[in-house]
Design a protein around this motif. Structure first.
Motif: not given
Length: 188
Positions: A3, A5, A42, A66, A86, A88, A110, A144, A146, A148, A187-188
């Motif tokens: 990834t 940013s 994502e 993951e 995960r 995307r 997200t 968040d 990510d 997480a 993250p991306y």
């Protein structure tokens, strides 16, 4: 999956009502330059009941395991043998947002709107912002970017260039809000 940013993000709203989060995204998009608007998705998927409709909606989505199983779409693996995965999908049309949110169910996810740029912010000494760093993200059932920190609520983030960090609180103020957390690398 590597990834890179391209922005920094700051949270401006946390709400238990997904429709409130979506309305705030619409307000932010209302001040943005929406040329070349596209959406990135994502999701952290833990069941076939969520995976199947997501893959139907986003058939060429990338995914990776993951855990330590090492499975991924680039290897041609079966994602259902590697939960949680995960998933995307980048560069999708905006009209896929509703179907994505329906398909993702209760999974953390997200939605990131990617567009041409932010408007001039003369009050903080900034000209028109370019495409790099011009995003809005809605973290669904996550605190968040990510995924997480799963949550029962949803968080809206504005993205800016790191050197234009003062644009984030300015953007929040344009829609009647303020920043509610730290500026973090996306993250991306």
């Amino acid at each position: 999956m590597t990834t890179v940013s391209s922005s920094y993000a700051q949270p401006i709203l946390r709400t238990a009502d997904l429709s409130v989060g979506l309305r705030m995204v619409e307000r932010l998009l209302g001040i943005a330059d929406l040329r070349d608007l596209e959406v990135d998705f994502e999701a952290l998927v833990a069941s076939a009941d969520v995976l199947a409709p997501l893959l139907e909606l986003l058939p060429h989505a990338e995914w990776f395991a993951e855990g330590d199983t090492g499975g991924s779409s680039t290897k041609g693996d079966d994602p259902s043998a590697h939960f949680p995965v995960r998933l995307r999908a980048l560069g999708r049309p905006p009209e896929t947002v509703g179907p994505f949110l329906d398909a993702v169910g209760d999974s953390p996810a997200t939605v990131r709107w990617d567009f041409m740029g932010w408007p001039e912010a003369p009050e903080v000494g900034l000209g028109v912002g370019g495409a790099r760093g011009a995003f809005v993200t809605l973290a669904v059932r996550a605190r968040d970017l990510d995924l997480a920190e799963p949550a029962s609520d949803h968080t809206v983030f504005v993205h800016v260039k790191q050197v234009e960090a003062e644009r984030a609180p300015w953007l929040a103020a344009q829609v009647g809000l303020q920043v509610i957390g730290d500026l973090v690398e996306a993250p991306y």
